[in-house]
Design an enzyme around this catalytic site. Structure first.
Site, PDB file in Angstrom:
ATOM      1  N   ARG A 196       0.869  -0.713   0.040  1.00 32.38           N
ATOM      2  CA  ARG A 196       0.242  -0.036  -0.126  1.00 32.38           C
ATOM      3  C   ARG A 196       1.089   1.453  -0.061  1.00 32.38           C
ATOM      4  NH1 ARG A 196      -2.667   0.171   4.434  1.00 32.38           N
ATOM      5  NH2 ARG A 196      -1.548  -1.602   5.868  1.00 32.38           N
ATOM      6  N   ASN A 232      -6.375  -2.787   2.739  1.00 30.62           N
ATOM      7  CA  ASN A 232      -6.060  -3.811   2.615  1.00 30.62           C
ATOM      8  C   ASN A 232      -8.002  -4.683   2.805  1.00 30.62           C
ATOM      9  OD1 ASN A 232      -3.434  -3.923   2.274  1.00 30.62           O
ATOM     10  ND2 ASN A 232      -3.855  -4.341   5.278  1.00 30.62           N
TER      11      ASN A 232
END
Length: 98
Positions: A27, A45
């Site tokens: 990320r 997520n």
């Protein structure tokens, strides 16, 4: 960063990335690439182990982010990327990790 929803060629890219992409800096890496491309949005997520990427900005920049996600040069391991293109929602600033 300003809201980009008013731009002529602004799009929204939603990409679901499957593989070993949680707990490996994926990320953060995605956020860095998106900011380099001038995009706004988020990388989150999901409970099933995927990462969902939402990005808004010029179509060419979103395509660049999609290419980066599929490049094989990401942290972890990307097995597949499913994409969806839509109209931008606007109201976004920056690019956040969730």
């Amino acid at each position: 960063m300003a809201d980009v929803a008013g731009a002529e060629n602004t799009v929204r890219l939603t990409a679901w990335v499957r593989g070993h992409v949680q707990g490996v800096g994926f990320r953060w890496w995605t956020r860095a690439r998106a900011l380099e491309l001038g995009l706004v949005g988020s990388a989150s997520n999901l409970r099933d182990g995927r990462v969902e990427v939402n990005a808004e900005g010029p179509k060419e920049a979103c395509e660049g982010l999609l290419d980066a996600l599929r490049s094989g040069r990401t942290p972890g391991r990307v097995d597949s990327v499913v994409e969806r293109w839509s109209e931008p929602r606007g109201g976004l600033t920056g690019f956040v990790e969730r």
